[in-house]
Design an enzyme around this catalytic site. Structure first.
Site, short mmCIF file in Angstrom:
data_model
loop_
_atom_site.label_atom_id
_atom_site.label_comp_id
_atom_site.label_asym_id
_atom_site.label_seq_id
_atom_site.Cartn_x
_atom_site.Cartn_y
_atom_site.Cartn_z
N GLU A 233 0.67 -1.18 -0.45
CA GLU A 233 0.13 0.00 -0.13
C GLU A 233 1.28 0.88 0.13
OE1 GLU A 233 -3.64 -1.88 2.91
OE2 GLU A 233 -3.34 -0.03 2.50
N LYS B 262 2.73 -16.80 -1.13
CA LYS B 262 2.46 -15.37 -0.94
C LYS B 262 2.33 -15.30 1.14
CE LYS B 262 0.20 -11.62 -0.17
NZ LYS B 262 -0.05 -10.23 -0.44
N PHE C 161 14.11 -3.29 4.99
CA PHE C 161 12.73 -4.18 6.10
C PHE C 161 13.39 -3.99 6.84
CE2 PHE C 161 8.51 -4.63 4.94
CZ PHE C 161 7.84 -4.68 3.80
N CYS D 254 -2.56 -7.39 5.44
CA CYS D 254 -1.21 -8.07 4.41
C CYS D 254 0.14 -9.02 5.86
CB CYS D 254 -1.01 -8.12 4.04
SG CYS D 254 -2.35 -7.81 2.53
N LYS E 100 -1.70 -10.26 9.10
CA LYS E 100 -3.03 -11.90 8.77
C LYS E 100 -2.22 -13.30 7.85
CE LYS E 100 -5.98 -10.66 5.22
NZ LYS E 100 -6.95 -10.42 5.10
N LYS F 63 1.01 2.48 8.17
CA LYS F 63 2.13 3.37 7.07
C LYS F 63 2.07 4.64 6.38
CE LYS F 63 3.53 1.47 3.19
NZ LYS F 63 3.62 0.89 2.03
N ARG G 146 -5.91 -0.49 9.10
CA ARG G 146 -5.84 -1.63 9.63
C ARG G 146 -4.34 -2.55 9.64
NH1 ARG G 146 -8.32 -4.98 4.45
NH2 ARG G 146 -6.49 -3.13 3.33
#
Ligand code: UDX
Length: 449
Positions: free
Chosen positions: A157, A207, A252, A263, A266, A323, A330
């Site tokens: 996103e 994924k 990261f 994501c 989850k 972010k 979320r």
């Protein structure tokens, strides 16, 4: 050669996928059951905050390559490939709620009128394809041919349009030649990145594994950040020192409040469940979750150390979105911080460049909770400023003006936006994560007994 594509669900993944596939030359019919969303998108008004989306939405609507509808049959009649991009929100127990996936699968089963390729793009647990296949087969009957494939999205996103048009790789999960060749026909002519073609379950696992690794990297640097505080060294320097090794990579490795969004949390919990459901010990991933959950507690402990008493203190909160460059809240730290500080009796003044309205719907304003439209409005008369999201706008603020507006110049920075030396020079009492202890305006007299 463009193909007809149907898309169910016009949220973050569905809308970007619809606009992106139209942009590369396909003809897309996107379905959403919410008529207001369909009306706004048909008028060329994006329903999500994504850089670059507006331009592509307008251009492809005008070119007749993209249309929106509430009627599933509009997608079924115009497309051989149907993408499932509906929401899979986490339930209270952390498991994905797949009711929207089932609902669309039932609709497809009822309307199947010839071969279709149904492609799951939403973030789903492994083996979801089996249930989509079973649901459609029960309704469509044996005479109708179809396949179910997996084509996971790797859209971040805030850069989703760019990530779609210039992906690092495309993952195709198909268990028949027909399904595989259809997806290759869709992507090969328009993308020159590597295409990983594999089985459906492998694609689903790729994924979840990708996002779980990203989550692990973030919790790793946050664990190191806590050690850095005890040793009085700067975690950003450690991150730079290790990240220059290409086997580690510098991405990261930003210590802070950890990962949120729809994501990473989850997929991490989905991988934990799949692994434990198959008797594989993933205690390491449970630690990744635990470290992440503890970040907000650590930040608020610093705030309490700085203010002593929270009741009736005016606290400015910068950042509601999970972010920067998105309005998505979320999994955002603000979801926990606002009720906890409000419950402790503090007076909150909340600002975010894009996501304030969404939090306001969740936590309506009252005499101790105000949503404001500028950073300077938020810090006015504040006893402390707490930074929850690393928006570029906050990094480039006029600190002199911020300090002059505050009652006491105390900053508790959950995203390490500023340098301790810079904040000390600007006269702030500055707390952050992983950079030794607070930076005081003047060195306190340390009494050595
Ligand atoms: C992620 C994955 O990056 C993307 O590939 C996948 O398709 C969807 O999930 P997204 O959730 O949009 O994308 O955001 P991302 O940029 O990955 O950040 C995730 C979270 O990690 C954010 O809360 C961010 O603040 C946090 N983060 C990121 C850190 O705490 N430190 C970092 O160094 C990077």
């Amino acid at each position: 050669m463009g193909m007809g594509v149907g898309i169910f669900g016009t949220g973050y993944a569905g809308l970007v996928t619809a606009v992106g596939l139209a942009e590369v030359g396909h003809t897309v019919t996107a379905i959403d059951k919410d008529p207001d969303i369909v009306a706004r998108l048909s008028d060329g008004t994006p329903t999500i905050h994504e850089p670059g989306l507006q331009e592509l939405l307008t251009a492809n609507l005008e070119a007749g390559k993209l249309r929106f509808s509430t009627r599933a049959e509009d997608a079924m009649s115009a497309s051989k490939i149907i993408f499932l991009c509906v929401g899979t929100p986490p339930r209270a127990d952390g498991q994905a709620d797949l009711s929207q996936v089932e609902e669309v699968s039932r609709t497809i089963g009822q309307q199947l009128d010839g071969y279709k390729l149904i492609v799951e793009k939403s973030t789903v647990p492994a083996r979801t394809a089996y249930w989509i296949d079973t649901t459609i087969r029960r309704l469509a009957g044996p005479e109708h041919e179809f396949d179910v494939a997996s084509n996971p999205e790797f859209l971040r996103e805030g850069s989703a349009v760019r990530d779609f048009l210039r992906p690092d790789r495309i993952v195709i999960g198909a268990d028949t030649d027909r399904a595989r060749s259809l997806l290759l026909d869709l992507y090969e002519p328009n993308f020159d990145c590597p295409i990983v073609s594999t089985s459906v379950t492998t694609a689903e696992l790729i994924k979840q594994t990708a996002n779980s690794f990203l989550a692990t990297k973030i919790s790793f640097i946050n664990m190191v950040s806590d050690l850095c505080e005890e040793l009085g060294v700067d975690v950003a320097t450690v991150a730079r020192g290790i990240g220059l090794d290409p086997r580690i990579g510098s991405h990261f490795l930003n210590a802070g409040l950890g990962f949120g969004g729809s994501c990473l949390p989850k997929d991490l919990s989905a991988l934990i469940r799949v692994a434990e459901g198959n008797g594989v010990d993933v205690g390491m991933l449970r630690e990744v979750e635990r470290i992440n959950t503890a970040r907000v507690d650590r930040l608020l402990a610093k705030l309490e150390r700085a203010l002593w008493v929270l009741r009736n203190k005016v606290i400015a909160l910068f950042g509601v979105a999970f972010k920067p460059d998105t309005d998505d809240i979320r999994g955002a730290p603000s979801l926990g911080v606002v009720p906890r500080l409000h419950g402790a009796g503090a007076c909150l003044r909340v600002y975010d460049p894009a996501a304030t309205r969404k939090l306001e719907r969740l936590y309506p304003p009252d005499d101790r909770l105000t949503y404001v439209d500028s950073a300077f409005e938020a810090v006015r008369d504040a006893h402390a400023l707490v930074i929850l999201t690393d928006w570029e706008e906050f990094r480039s603020l006029d600190l002199g003006r911020v300090g002059s507006l505050m009652r006491t110049p105390i900053v508790v920075d959950g995203r390490n936006l500023f340098e301790p030396a810079q904040m000390q020079a600007a006269g702030f009492e500055y707390y952050s994560l992983g950079r030794g202890e607070a930076t005081f305006r003047t060195e306190p007299k340390r009494v050595h007994v």
